[in-house]
Scaffold this active site. Structure first.
Site, PDB file in Angstrom:
ATOM      1  N   HIS A   1       1.750   4.337  -2.943  1.00  0.00           N
ATOM      2  CA  HIS A   1       1.761   5.796  -2.780  1.00  0.00           C
ATOM      3  C   HIS A   1       3.081   6.365  -3.297  1.00  0.00           C
ATOM      4  O   HIS A   1       3.105   7.310  -4.062  1.00  0.00           O
ATOM      5  CB  HIS A   1       1.622   6.185  -1.296  1.00  0.00           C
ATOM      6  CG  HIS A   1       0.233   6.025  -0.735  1.00  0.00           C
ATOM      7  ND1 HIS A   1      -0.901   6.350  -1.438  1.00  0.00           N
ATOM      8  CD2 HIS A   1      -0.188   5.606   0.490  1.00  0.00           C
ATOM      9  CE1 HIS A   1      -1.972   6.136  -0.675  1.00  0.00           C
ATOM     10  NE2 HIS A   1      -1.564   5.671   0.493  1.00  0.00           N
TER      11      HIS A   1
ATOM     12  N   TYR B   1      -9.835   2.307   0.877  1.00  0.00           N
ATOM     13  CA  TYR B   1     -10.149   2.297   2.302  1.00  0.00           C
ATOM     14  C   TYR B   1     -11.247   1.273   2.585  1.00  0.00           C
ATOM     15  O   TYR B   1     -12.017   0.924   1.708  1.00  0.00           O
ATOM     16  CB  TYR B   1     -10.682   3.667   2.721  1.00  0.00           C
ATOM     17  CG  TYR B   1      -9.646   4.673   3.168  1.00  0.00           C
ATOM     18  CD1 TYR B   1      -8.290   4.410   3.081  1.00  0.00           C
ATOM     19  CD2 TYR B   1     -10.039   5.898   3.683  1.00  0.00           C
ATOM     20  CE1 TYR B   1      -7.359   5.340   3.490  1.00  0.00           C
ATOM     21  CE2 TYR B   1      -9.115   6.840   4.091  1.00  0.00           C
ATOM     22  CZ  TYR B   1      -7.779   6.565   3.995  1.00  0.00           C
ATOM     23  OH  TYR B   1      -6.866   7.492   4.410  1.00  0.00           O
TER      24      TYR B   1
ATOM     25  N   HIS C   1      -5.213   7.245  -3.033  1.00  0.00           N
ATOM     26  CA  HIS C   1      -6.142   6.176  -2.653  1.00  0.00           C
ATOM     27  C   HIS C   1      -7.174   5.944  -3.749  1.00  0.00           C
ATOM     28  O   HIS C   1      -7.583   6.872  -4.443  1.00  0.00           O
ATOM     29  CB  HIS C   1      -6.870   6.543  -1.347  1.00  0.00           C
ATOM     30  CG  HIS C   1      -5.969   6.421  -0.158  1.00  0.00           C
ATOM     31  ND1 HIS C   1      -5.799   7.421   0.752  1.00  0.00           N
ATOM     32  CD2 HIS C   1      -5.190   5.400   0.247  1.00  0.00           C
ATOM     33  CE1 HIS C   1      -4.933   7.027   1.680  1.00  0.00           C
ATOM     34  NE2 HIS C   1      -4.550   5.802   1.394  1.00  0.00           N
TER      35      HIS C   1
ATOM     36  N   HIS D   1       0.846  -1.202   0.000  1.00  0.00           N
ATOM     37  CA  HIS D   1       0.000   0.000   0.000  1.00  0.00           C
ATOM     38  C   HIS D   1       0.886   1.257   0.000  1.00  0.00           C
ATOM     39  O   HIS D   1       0.702   2.150  -0.820  1.00  0.00           O
ATOM     40  CB  HIS D   1      -0.907  -0.050   1.241  1.00  0.00           C
ATOM     41  CG  HIS D   1      -1.805   1.132   1.417  1.00  0.00           C
ATOM     42  ND1 HIS D   1      -3.162   1.075   1.199  1.00  0.00           N
ATOM     43  CD2 HIS D   1      -1.556   2.412   1.816  1.00  0.00           C
ATOM     44  CE1 HIS D   1      -3.708   2.253   1.437  1.00  0.00           C
ATOM     45  NE2 HIS D   1      -2.748   3.093   1.830  1.00  0.00           N
ATOM     46  N   GLU D   2       1.847   1.300   0.903  1.00  0.00           N
ATOM     47  CA  GLU D   2       2.694   2.497   1.003  1.00  0.00           C
ATOM     48  C   GLU D   2       3.602   2.639  -0.212  1.00  0.00           C
ATOM     49  O   GLU D   2       3.868   3.747  -0.671  1.00  0.00           O
ATOM     50  CB  GLU D   2       3.517   2.484   2.301  1.00  0.00           C
ATOM     51  CG  GLU D   2       2.700   2.404   3.594  1.00  0.00           C
ATOM     52  CD  GLU D   2       1.628   3.482   3.729  1.00  0.00           C
ATOM     53  OE1 GLU D   2       1.736   4.539   3.084  1.00  0.00           O
ATOM     54  OE2 GLU D   2       0.648   3.250   4.477  1.00  0.00           O
TER      55      GLU D   2
END
Ligand SMILES: [Zn+2]
Length: 274
Positions: free
Chosen positions: A131, A183, A137, A127-128
């Protein structure tokens, strides 16, 4: 009942320099994927991300990080290399929570991956990294209105910014409820009630942190034009399949490995490149 296994609610409000829960405030305004500074591509077609890593990680936490790296290296042209003298690099440290900047910021950029996050496995690492590669997101996508409803009345006061729409470049991919960048239903909820409601596939699981989705991988391959993992591979794959020459071809192995990674999902989307 909705299956919520694999959902990892680590994205809790805690610092005001973070936007969207785990994104470090960008230094530029109106950042979008197309404007975001991406990482440089080498002449051999690989995108090498230099990184340095804190010595505070033990075997278990390092294993989560390294498994996260490996998935990108297996299915995209992104490679992680130890930082030497490159100007731009990621410094991975267990500061507090898990967060990253969006895209390449310039110079050293911090990616915080603390032990608590890492105990949940490689998903949060992926996930990071998404980014850091330049992605916002999933629920912040420019076209999210057709796919997701934000229940503003349930959002923790002061944290509405986590649900703002961004002017993103969606790389001609469809909205992905299964994205590792989505999310969960109750992210930043003040009352346990949903803050995000899927509008199309209403019972679908959102907020998974198990692994990169097929579309996550496709987006990385498109943003960085990883041709080896896109159309060239697909064309050869089709020809070979037609001639029944399918064994031992690394491209076939790639397809099989990807299908295995995605638990047998149909990966047609990855091969529909024009
Ligand atoms: Zn995030």
């Amino acid at each position: 009942m909705t299956n919520t296994s694999g959902i990892f609610r680590y994205e809790k409000p805690w610092r005001n320099f973070l936007i969207e829960g785990d994104i470090v405030k960008p230094l530029w305004r109106n950042a979008v994927v197309s404007d975001t500074r991406t990482w440089q591509k080498s002449v051999d077609g690989m995108v090498r991300i230099p990184y340095e890593i804190s010595q505070l990680y033990d075997e278990e936490t390092w294993s989560s990080i390294s498994r996260g790296f490996k998935d990108f290296e297996k299915f995209t042209c992104v490679r992680f290399v130890s930082h030497s003298d490159e100007e731009d690099f990621i410094s991975i440290q267990p500061i507090h929570g898990c967060y990253s900047s969006v895209g390449r910021v310039g110079g050293m950029q911090l990616m915080s991956l603390n032990h608590q996050c890492l105990k949940k496995g490689k998903g949060v690492v992926e996930h990071e990294i998404m980014h850091a590669l330049g992605f916002w997101h999933e629920h912040a996508r420019s076209d999210r209105g057709k796919y997701i409803k934000i229940e503003w009345k349930n959002v923790w006061p002061g944290y509405e910014h986590n649900f703002l729409k961004q002017n993103t470049n969606n790389l001609e991919t469809k909205y992905d409820y299964g994205s590792i960048l989505h999310y969960s239903r109750t992210a930043f909820s003040k009352n346990g009630q949903p803050t995000l409601r899927p509008l199309i596939d209403t019972d679908t699981v959102i907020g998974q942190r198990n692994r990169l989705s097929e579309l996550d991988l496709l987006k990385v391959n498109r943003l960085y034009n990883c041709t080896m993992h896109l159309k060239d591979k697909a064309n050869v794959l089709k020809r070979k399949t037609a001639n029944r020459v399918v064994e031992a071809d690394p491209r076939i192995t790639f397809k099989r490995e990807l299908e295995k990674y995605l638990d047998g999902q149909n990966i047609a989307e990855l091969w529909r490149m024009s």
